[in-house]
Write an enzyme that holds these catalytic residues in place. Sequence first.
Site, mmCIF file in Angstrom:
data_model
loop_
_atom_site.group_PDB
_atom_site.id
_atom_site.type_symbol
_atom_site.label_atom_id
_atom_site.label_comp_id
_atom_site.label_asym_id
_atom_site.label_seq_id
_atom_site.Cartn_x
_atom_site.Cartn_y
_atom_site.Cartn_z
ATOM 1 N N HIS A 60 -1.828 -9.255 4.059
ATOM 2 C CA HIS A 60 -2.860 -9.330 3.169
ATOM 3 C C HIS A 60 -3.532 -10.265 2.422
ATOM 4 C CE1 HIS A 60 -0.634 -8.094 -0.442
ATOM 5 N NE2 HIS A 60 -1.369 -8.514 -1.180
ATOM 6 N N HIS A 62 -5.179 -11.270 -0.504
ATOM 7 C CA HIS A 62 -5.142 -11.487 -1.316
ATOM 8 C C HIS A 62 -4.402 -13.296 -1.701
ATOM 9 C CE1 HIS A 62 -5.327 -7.414 -3.280
ATOM 10 N NE2 HIS A 62 -7.085 -7.928 -2.804
ATOM 11 N N ASP A 64 -2.504 -14.542 -3.752
ATOM 12 C CA ASP A 64 -0.800 -15.030 -4.515
ATOM 13 C C ASP A 64 -0.066 -15.063 -3.562
ATOM 14 O OD1 ASP A 64 -1.467 -11.764 -4.592
ATOM 15 O OD2 ASP A 64 0.343 -11.616 -5.510
ATOM 16 N N HIS A 140 -3.436 -0.354 -0.165
ATOM 17 C CA HIS A 140 -3.777 -1.270 -0.406
ATOM 18 C C HIS A 140 -4.891 -1.210 -1.239
ATOM 19 C CE1 HIS A 140 -1.840 -4.200 -3.722
ATOM 20 N NE2 HIS A 140 -2.403 -5.517 -2.913
ATOM 21 N N HIS A 268 8.751 -8.659 -6.338
ATOM 22 C CA HIS A 268 6.543 -8.680 -6.472
ATOM 23 C C HIS A 268 6.931 -7.785 -7.872
ATOM 24 C CE1 HIS A 268 2.116 -8.023 -6.184
ATOM 25 N NE2 HIS A 268 2.738 -9.410 -5.671
#
Length: 301
Positions: A60, A62, A64, A140, A268
Amino acid sequence: MKVHFLGCGSALPTMQHNNAAQVVETEGHLFLIDCGEGTQIWLRRSKIAFSRLQAVFISHLHGDHLFGLIGLISSFCLLDRKTPLHIYAPSELEDFLYMQIKMFCRNMSYEVVFHAIDTTQQAVIFDSDAVSVSSLPLNHKVPCSGFIFTEKQRLPHINRVMADFYHVPHYKMNDIKHGEDFITSDGEAVPYTRLTTPAAPARSYAYCSDTKYMPELHRSLAGVNVLYHEATYAGDMADKAEKYFHSTAGEAAQVAKAAQVERLYLGHYSQRYTDKSVLLNEAKAIFPSTFLSEERMVITV
């Protein structure tokens, strides 16, 4: 099939953990899952050959999970890579990625091939003689996909003792592996099952990136041997997990238990957990075969 853990932390890189990244290794092929900031360093520390990375799967958009991607692509240019690099990611990344390549990677020595993932569908997105990769819809804040890596079933092994006994010529071995019986010079039909031993069952690995708890997720994990599932928080912070669309360690364990996997690896982690035993103990109370992932850990699926 092996999995190399390169980054097990969440949003902020810390002295303990790098941002999200893993490498799946099967049949000599290497596949990178997510590419957080600093992934190149951990690839080198893990002695993983850059040149063998065949594809990158981004769960995805994001930072990080992808801020290391353009740096990796740039390094491949410096290393004079020739083979194409395939990127599988949500469609929104495509234009931005090629804009970065145009700005920072002039005179490319290789081709970057983008494949858009439909994050709402579970479907095969990569297929080869050795492995297939399926997308896995997650829940998410932004469109997000997990990935299931499934080995192809190998052919049975030749039983050398029986093959020698029946004087099977070498050129017949492959036919026998594919299920053909052998006819001796005397006309006797020898079943291929007598001349072979079964290969080990094909293995599968599921990567569940950032997601809030999905009670029905286990249905999509049927047959998976080893599961990686995010566990950003412990149960006492379930409100934050709900708010930020993440999971607790206990919720990850519930998914593993319902899916009947062999092993669960947590990851995570929120930077607040310098001691992650609270996460491990919470998950093991529900699913005993739970382990913590750590950078440079290598597991066999």
